[in-house]
Design an enzyme around this catalytic site. Sequence first.
Site, PDB file in Angstrom:
ATOM      1  N   THR A 176      21.781 -17.884  20.150  1.00 48.19           N
ATOM      2  CA  THR A 176      20.493 -17.399  19.990  1.00 48.19           C
ATOM      3  C   THR A 176      19.539 -17.703  19.726  1.00 48.19           C
ATOM      4  O   THR A 176      19.731 -18.589  18.576  1.00 48.19           O
ATOM      5  CB  THR A 176      20.600 -16.057  19.253  1.00 48.19           C
ATOM      6  OG1 THR A 176      21.360 -15.278  19.605  1.00 48.19           O
ATOM      7  CG2 THR A 176      19.447 -15.127  18.423  1.00 48.19           C
ATOM      8  N   VAL A 205      22.801  -3.609  23.643  1.00 52.39           N
ATOM      9  CA  VAL A 205      21.196  -4.818  23.110  1.00 52.39           C
ATOM     10  C   VAL A 205      22.408  -4.581  21.607  1.00 52.39           C
ATOM     11  O   VAL A 205      22.323  -3.874  20.432  1.00 52.39           O
ATOM     12  CB  VAL A 205      20.497  -3.586  23.466  1.00 52.39           C
ATOM     13  CG1 VAL A 205      19.507  -4.070  22.787  1.00 52.39           C
ATOM     14  CG2 VAL A 205      19.748  -3.326  25.113  1.00 52.39           C
ATOM     15  N   GLY A 206      21.715  -5.818  21.390  1.00 52.27           N
ATOM     16  CA  GLY A 206      22.179  -6.193  19.839  1.00 52.27           C
ATOM     17  C   GLY A 206      20.817  -6.037  19.226  1.00 52.27           C
ATOM     18  O   GLY A 206      19.447  -5.364  19.895  1.00 52.27           O
ATOM     19  N   ASP A 207      20.372  -6.791  18.275  1.00 55.24           N
ATOM     20  CA  ASP A 207      19.512  -6.820  16.825  1.00 55.24           C
ATOM     21  C   ASP A 207      18.604  -7.514  17.484  1.00 55.24           C
ATOM     22  O   ASP A 207      17.110  -7.252  17.356  1.00 55.24           O
ATOM     23  CB  ASP A 207      20.081  -7.371  15.688  1.00 55.24           C
ATOM     24  CG  ASP A 207      20.405  -9.259  16.129  1.00 55.24           C
ATOM     25  OD1 ASP A 207      21.281  -9.449  16.810  1.00 55.24           O
ATOM     26  OD2 ASP A 207      19.537  -9.535  14.676  1.00 55.24           O
ATOM     27  N   GLY A 228      23.096 -13.544  14.645  1.00 52.60           N
ATOM     28  CA  GLY A 228      24.550 -13.210  14.080  1.00 52.60           C
ATOM     29  C   GLY A 228      25.708 -12.207  15.029  1.00 52.60           C
ATOM     30  O   GLY A 228      24.514 -11.963  16.058  1.00 52.60           O
ATOM     31  N   GLY A 230      25.485  -8.885  15.886  1.00 52.32           N
ATOM     32  CA  GLY A 230      23.859  -8.278  16.134  1.00 52.32           C
ATOM     33  C   GLY A 230      24.014  -6.785  15.517  1.00 52.32           C
ATOM     34  O   GLY A 230      23.195  -6.292  15.120  1.00 52.32           O
TER      35      GLY A 230
HETATM   36  N1  ASP Z   1      22.474 -11.296  16.968  1.00 53.52           N
HETATM   37  C1  ASP Z   1      22.397 -11.422  18.461  1.00 53.52           C
HETATM   38  C2  ASP Z   1      23.087 -10.656  19.421  1.00 53.52           C
HETATM   39  O1  ASP Z   1      24.240 -10.009  18.833  1.00 53.52           O
HETATM   40  C3  ASP Z   1      23.579 -13.024  19.025  1.00 53.52           C
HETATM   41  C4  ASP Z   1      23.525 -13.814  18.356  1.00 53.52           C
HETATM   42  O2  ASP Z   1      22.623 -13.894  16.956  1.00 53.52           O
HETATM   43  O3  ASP Z   1      24.671 -15.302  18.566  1.00 53.52           O
HETATM   44  O4  ASP Z   1      22.986 -10.133  20.979  1.00 53.52           O
END
Ligand code: ASP
Length: 309
Positions: A176, A205-207, A228, A230
Amino acid sequence: MYKTTLVIHGGAGTLIKSEMSAEKEVAYLAALKVALEEGNMILSNGGTALDAVEMAVKSMEDSPLFNAGKGSVFTANGTHEMDASIMSGKDRMAGAVCGITGVKNPVSLSRLVMEKSEHVLLAGVGAEEFGKEMNVDFEPASYFDEEWRRKQWLSVRGTDQVALDHNLNPDRKFGTVGAVALDKDGNLAAATSTGGMTNKKYGRVGDSPIIGAGTYANNSTCAVSCTGSGEFFLRGVVAYEVSALMEFKGLSLAEACSEVIQKRILEIGGDGGLIAVDQKGNLSMEFNTAGMYRGFVKEGEEINLAIYK
Ligand code: ASP
């Protein structure tokens, strides 16, 4: 006139120094440097924080090394579903896209959602349709098909295991990308882009595309971009939490970032990090993992790059 500042990340995770070859390290640092140079060019020519964060994130989306755009991880179905968002601290305008396929630069599509639609978040085929109307660049599946990503996916394919980019053996890559900036007029902006988690299912879907969780910007507090786990960053409303601690509790940028990443998000089991900047040009690159690809540049100063603690 404000002293311009640009901070970027290329993901936080459990990257272990002994598993990183010298060659790979050089390649990552070079890609971070290019992204900072491209974004900073805009700031030093008097451009906006918004343009700078979009440019820096675009640069990392075009690199196969990061889990965003070209280097996005595989979903359980062997596709790539990307999420991105952008926010302007001046007017708190925001745009985001999630679960999109084929779009070369998801961050630029999120900017178009912000500026050319009356919405904040567009998902899946609707977002792609909007992208076609806006004439954004699309790429065939083969463009996103990076061999090492396929290997990562094949190692967990057919299982219920979803893997954060950085937790996958043996590569332990993390991905990310994000950028935050302060421009000469004192405006802040933040942008984040990701391929999400390897082997993700059900339109997960993440953050990253969620305003307040993965991305937030407000001139009176700060601009934040997260990376991180998510699910935890969503529950922790991490990016807004940093802003709220500054606004309502009077914490400094550094104190707020440390409180959220070293305490609040850890308490609920989250790992990762964030980058943040405020109007005074204070910046933070806080993480609770072994490393975070990161860098920053301030007006008239040298570029700073780092990976490990
Ligand atoms: N935060 C991102 C997600 O959860 C993944 C990442 O930051 O590596 O989609």
